[in-house]
Design a protein around this motif. Structure first.
Motif, PDB file in Angstrom:
ATOM      1  N   GLY A 122      32.425  41.280   5.806  1.00 16.96           N
ATOM      2  CA  GLY A 122      31.710  41.141   4.530  1.00 16.96           C
ATOM      3  C   GLY A 122      30.431  41.966   4.526  1.00 16.96           C
ATOM      4  N   GLU A 123      29.702  41.868   5.615  1.00 15.84           N
ATOM      5  CA  GLU A 123      28.460  42.632   5.778  1.00 15.84           C
ATOM      6  C   GLU A 123      28.733  44.148   5.742  1.00 15.84           C
ATOM      7  OE1 GLU A 123      25.528  42.669   9.491  1.00 15.84           O
ATOM      8  OE2 GLU A 123      26.442  40.711   9.134  1.00 15.84           O
ATOM      9  N   GLU A 124      29.813  44.553   6.389  1.00 21.65           N
ATOM     10  CA  GLU A 124      30.183  45.971   6.427  1.00 21.65           C
ATOM     11  C   GLU A 124      30.530  46.484   5.021  1.00 21.65           C
ATOM     12  OE1 GLU A 124      29.347  47.558   9.166  1.00 21.65           O
ATOM     13  OE2 GLU A 124      31.157  47.713  10.408  1.00 21.65           O
ATOM     14  N   VAL A 125      31.250  45.674   4.261  1.00 22.03           N
ATOM     15  CA  VAL A 125      31.595  46.075   2.892  1.00 22.03           C
ATOM     16  C   VAL A 125      30.322  46.204   2.050  1.00 22.03           C
ATOM     17  CG1 VAL A 125      32.706  45.267   0.752  1.00 22.03           C
ATOM     18  CG2 VAL A 125      33.978  45.248   2.921  1.00 22.03           C
ATOM     19  N   ARG A 126      29.397  45.291   2.215  1.00 23.99           N
ATOM     20  CA  ARG A 126      28.119  45.400   1.474  1.00 23.99           C
ATOM     21  C   ARG A 126      27.370  46.658   1.901  1.00 23.99           C
ATOM     22  NH1 ARG A 126      27.762  39.928   2.478  1.00 23.99           N
ATOM     23  NH2 ARG A 126      26.032  40.178   3.932  1.00 23.99           N
ATOM     24  N   ALA A 127      27.427  46.971   3.171  1.00 25.03           N
ATOM     25  CA  ALA A 127      26.699  48.144   3.679  1.00 25.03           C
ATOM     26  C   ALA A 127      27.282  49.455   3.131  1.00 25.03           C
ATOM     27  CB  ALA A 127      26.722  48.152   5.207  1.00 25.03           C
ATOM     28  N   ILE A 128      28.595  49.573   3.069  1.00 24.76           N
ATOM     29  CA  ILE A 128      29.161  50.836   2.539  1.00 24.76           C
ATOM     30  C   ILE A 128      28.999  50.909   1.029  1.00 24.76           C
ATOM     31  CG2 ILE A 128      30.728  51.471   4.418  1.00 24.76           C
ATOM     32  CD1 ILE A 128      33.019  50.140   2.856  1.00 24.76           C
ATOM     33  N   ASP A 129      29.002  49.768   0.367  1.00 19.13           N
ATOM     34  CA  ASP A 129      28.715  49.734  -1.077  1.00 19.13           C
ATOM     35  C   ASP A 129      27.312  50.299  -1.301  1.00 19.13           C
ATOM     36  OD1 ASP A 129      27.627  48.801  -3.560  1.00 19.13           O
ATOM     37  OD2 ASP A 129      29.145  47.230  -3.688  1.00 19.13           O
ATOM     38  N   ALA A 130      26.343  49.777  -0.569  1.00 17.48           N
ATOM     39  CA  ALA A 130      24.943  50.224  -0.722  1.00 17.48           C
ATOM     40  C   ALA A 130      24.769  51.681  -0.300  1.00 17.48           C
ATOM     41  CB  ALA A 130      24.025  49.328   0.106  1.00 17.48           C
ATOM     42  N   ALA A 131      25.622  52.138   0.594  1.00 10.07           N
ATOM     43  CA  ALA A 131      25.497  53.509   1.112  1.00 10.07           C
ATOM     44  C   ALA A 131      26.171  54.547   0.215  1.00 10.07           C
ATOM     45  CB  ALA A 131      26.094  53.575   2.522  1.00 10.07           C
ATOM     46  N   GLY A 132      26.771  54.089  -0.897  1.00  5.68           N
ATOM     47  CA  GLY A 132      27.305  55.046  -1.867  1.00  5.68           C
ATOM     48  C   GLY A 132      28.810  55.203  -1.898  1.00  5.68           C
ATOM     49  N   ALA A 133      29.533  54.278  -1.261  1.00  8.52           N
ATOM     50  CA  ALA A 133      31.001  54.345  -1.342  1.00  8.52           C
ATOM     51  C   ALA A 133      31.431  54.213  -2.800  1.00  8.52           C
ATOM     52  CB  ALA A 133      31.616  53.205  -0.533  1.00  8.52           C
ATOM     53  N   ASP A 134      32.466  54.954  -3.171  1.00  6.20           N
ATOM     54  CA  ASP A 134      32.996  54.823  -4.530  1.00  6.20           C
ATOM     55  C   ASP A 134      34.107  53.784  -4.578  1.00  6.20           C
ATOM     56  OD1 ASP A 134      31.581  57.097  -5.973  1.00  6.20           O
ATOM     57  OD2 ASP A 134      32.361  58.084  -4.186  1.00  6.20           O
ATOM     58  N   TYR A 135      35.018  53.868  -3.616  1.00  8.81           N
ATOM     59  CA  TYR A 135      36.104  52.895  -3.494  1.00  8.81           C
ATOM     60  C   TYR A 135      35.949  52.212  -2.131  1.00  8.81           C
ATOM     61  CZ  TYR A 135      38.817  55.610  -7.066  1.00  8.81           C
ATOM     62  OH  TYR A 135      39.265  56.266  -8.188  1.00  8.81           O
ATOM     63  N   ILE A 136      36.422  50.956  -2.055  1.00  9.19           N
ATOM     64  CA  ILE A 136      36.533  50.270  -0.763  1.00  9.19           C
ATOM     65  C   ILE A 136      38.017  50.329  -0.389  1.00  9.19           C
ATOM     66  CG2 ILE A 136      36.124  48.132   0.518  1.00  9.19           C
ATOM     67  CD1 ILE A 136      33.547  49.291  -0.811  1.00  9.19           C
ATOM     68  N   HIS A 137      38.340  51.117   0.642  1.00 10.58           N
ATOM     69  CA  HIS A 137      39.743  51.342   1.012  1.00 10.58           C
ATOM     70  C   HIS A 137      40.175  50.318   2.059  1.00 10.58           C
ATOM     71  CE1 HIS A 137      43.314  53.990   1.432  1.00 10.58           C
ATOM     72  NE2 HIS A 137      43.270  53.673   2.719  1.00 10.58           N
ATOM     73  N   VAL A 138      41.203  49.549   1.717  1.00  9.28           N
ATOM     74  CA  VAL A 138      41.674  48.476   2.590  1.00  9.28           C
ATOM     75  C   VAL A 138      43.074  48.821   3.092  1.00  9.28           C
ATOM     76  CG1 VAL A 138      42.122  46.002   2.759  1.00  9.28           C
ATOM     77  CG2 VAL A 138      40.350  46.827   1.172  1.00  9.28           C
ATOM     78  N   ASP A 139      43.214  48.951   4.396  1.00  9.06           N
ATOM     79  CA  ASP A 139      44.490  49.328   5.013  1.00  9.06           C
ATOM     80  C   ASP A 139      45.251  48.089   5.452  1.00  9.06           C
ATOM     81  OD1 ASP A 139      44.547  52.224   4.960  1.00  9.06           O
ATOM     82  OD2 ASP A 139      42.787  52.134   6.245  1.00  9.06           O
ATOM     83  N   GLY A 181      26.781  53.590  13.205  1.00  5.99           N
ATOM     84  CA  GLY A 181      26.210  52.325  12.767  1.00  5.99           C
ATOM     85  C   GLY A 181      25.689  52.393  11.341  1.00  5.99           C
ATOM     86  N   SER A 182      25.292  51.225  10.803  1.00  6.46           N
ATOM     87  CA  SER A 182      25.009  51.112   9.370  1.00  6.46           C
ATOM     88  C   SER A 182      23.874  52.019   8.893  1.00  6.46           C
ATOM     89  CB  SER A 182      24.733  49.661   8.990  1.00  6.46           C
ATOM     90  OG  SER A 182      23.694  49.158   9.773  1.00  6.46           O
ATOM     91  N   GLU A 183      22.962  52.371   9.800  1.00 12.48           N
ATOM     92  CA  GLU A 183      21.865  53.287   9.433  1.00 12.48           C
ATOM     93  C   GLU A 183      22.409  54.644   8.990  1.00 12.48           C
ATOM     94  OE1 GLU A 183      18.232  52.240  10.426  1.00 12.48           O
ATOM     95  OE2 GLU A 183      19.627  50.659   9.787  1.00 12.48           O
ATOM     96  N   ALA A 184      23.591  54.989   9.518  1.00 12.72           N
ATOM     97  CA  ALA A 184      24.136  56.337   9.280  1.00 12.72           C
ATOM     98  C   ALA A 184      25.117  56.398   8.115  1.00 12.72           C
ATOM     99  CB  ALA A 184      24.831  56.830  10.558  1.00 12.72           C
ATOM    100  N   TYR A 185      25.501  55.244   7.559  1.00 11.00           N
ATOM    101  CA  TYR A 185      26.589  55.256   6.565  1.00 11.00           C
ATOM    102  C   TYR A 185      26.279  56.142   5.353  1.00 11.00           C
ATOM    103  CZ  TYR A 185      28.498  51.108   9.043  1.00 11.00           C
ATOM    104  OH  TYR A 185      28.986  50.236   9.975  1.00 11.00           O
ATOM    105  N   ALA A 186      25.063  56.047   4.819  1.00 11.19           N
ATOM    106  CA  ALA A 186      24.733  56.811   3.597  1.00 11.19           C
ATOM    107  C   ALA A 186      24.822  58.311   3.855  1.00 11.19           C
ATOM    108  CB  ALA A 186      23.343  56.418   3.087  1.00 11.19           C
ATOM    109  N   ALA A 187      24.292  58.753   4.992  1.00  8.75           N
ATOM    110  CA  ALA A 187      24.344  60.185   5.313  1.00  8.75           C
ATOM    111  C   ALA A 187      25.782  60.612   5.596  1.00  8.75           C
ATOM    112  CB  ALA A 187      23.458  60.480   6.526  1.00  8.75           C
ATOM    113  N   ASN A 188      26.542  59.736   6.247  1.00  6.89           N
ATOM    114  CA  ASN A 188      27.949  60.060   6.531  1.00  6.89           C
ATOM    115  C   ASN A 188      28.729  60.261   5.228  1.00  6.89           C
ATOM    116  OD1 ASN A 188      27.428  59.766   9.253  1.00  6.89           O
ATOM    117  ND2 ASN A 188      28.358  57.738   9.444  1.00  6.89           N
ATOM    118  N   ILE A 189      28.516  59.344   4.288  1.00  2.00           N
ATOM    119  CA  ILE A 189      29.243  59.415   3.004  1.00  2.00           C
ATOM    120  C   ILE A 189      28.794  60.656   2.223  1.00  2.00           C
ATOM    121  CG2 ILE A 189      29.481  58.281   0.747  1.00  2.00           C
ATOM    122  CD1 ILE A 189      29.510  55.580   2.327  1.00  2.00           C
ATOM    123  N   ALA A 190      27.503  60.903   2.195  1.00  4.52           N
ATOM    124  CA  ALA A 190      26.984  62.075   1.462  1.00  4.52           C
ATOM    125  C   ALA A 190      27.532  63.376   2.052  1.00  4.52           C
ATOM    126  CB  ALA A 190      25.453  62.069   1.500  1.00  4.52           C
TER     127      ALA A 190
END
Ligand code: DX5
Ligand code: ZN
Length: 222
Positions: free
Chosen positions: A21-38, A207-216
């Motif tokens: 749940g925390e991870e999904v919130r983190a990628i949402d905040a980091a700019g993910a457009d879709y949440i991909h669930v495998d 880690g979560s600090e890097a998610y926004a830069a990774n997505i960008a």
């Protein structure tokens, strides 16, 4: 319709499953457009992951598009459960059953966007008679089952072919690519015509600090 703006769909397969749940919130905040669930069944693909109960539990953690990739066979008996769990897009594999058209109609009847995915060995022409029915086409650029695999080069040609076919329909259809997408392969698949990039390893590294830069970086904005 022509290529749409690039959207990034982090695959939560590479997230920390103990803190999903925390991870999904983190990628949402980091700019993910879709949440991909495998979703994997240990039968269509050689791995087991998560089911509709987990999708339902995660739904409250993000209002972004839930892009649910079903790597399961049979798939029809589970469509209602994934729709009720809060999926926005339900993607099935063309190889997962004999009645793809019926499966796509059922997804749409449930009020969801319908996606269809092709394994690396499956030709683009498999979609000739269903393309106008779908909202999303997913080109697998690895054999489905695991994160962290290497991009299969031949899939660039399939993306190019599907780009042309989608443009001819005049419809808004996402062209998604999944597997081995990183800062090197992202610009290549975009140039070939993809407009939604799934990325597990490349999103969650550092880690979560890097998610926004990774997505960008995957989007081409960094
Ligand atoms: C593979 C899954 C992918 C996978 C991608 O079967 O469909 O979504 O998580 O992982 P990476 O981005 O690590 O190749
Ligand atoms: Zn996937």
């Amino acid at each position: 319709m022509p290529q749409q703006p690039v959207r990034i769909a982090p695959s939560i397969l590479s997230a920390d499953f103990a803190r999903l749940g925390e991870e999904v919130r983190a990628i949402d905040a980091a700019g993910a457009d879709y949440i991909h669930v495998d979703v994997m069944d240990g039968h269509f693909v050689p791995n087991l992951t998560i089911g509709p109960m987990v999708v339902k539990a995660l739904r409250q953690h993000s209002a972004k598009v839930f892009d649910v990739h079903l790597m399961i066979a049979p798939v029809d008996p589970f469509l209602d459960a994934f729709a009720e769990a809060g999926s926005d897009i339900i993607t099935v594999h063309a190889e997962a059953g004999p009645h793809l058209h019926r499966t796509l109609q059922r997804i749409k009847a449930l009020g969801k966007k319908a996606g269809v995915s092709l394994n690396p060995a499956t030709p683009a022409k498999m979609l000739d008679y269903v393309l106008e029915e779908v909202d999303l086409v997913l080109v697998m650029s690895v054999n489905p089952g695991f994160g962290g695999q290497s991009f299969i080069e031949s899939q660039l040609r399939k993306i190019e072919a599907l780009r042309k076919s989608i443009d001819k329909t005049g419809k808004t259809i996402d062209l998604q690519v999944d597997g081995g997408i990183d800062r090197t392969t992202a610009p290549r698949v975009i140039a070939a015509g993809a407009d939604v990039l799934v990325a597990g390893t490349a999103t969650f590294r550092g880690g979560s600090e890097a998610y926004a830069a990774n997505i960008a970086a995957l989007r081409g904005g960094a």
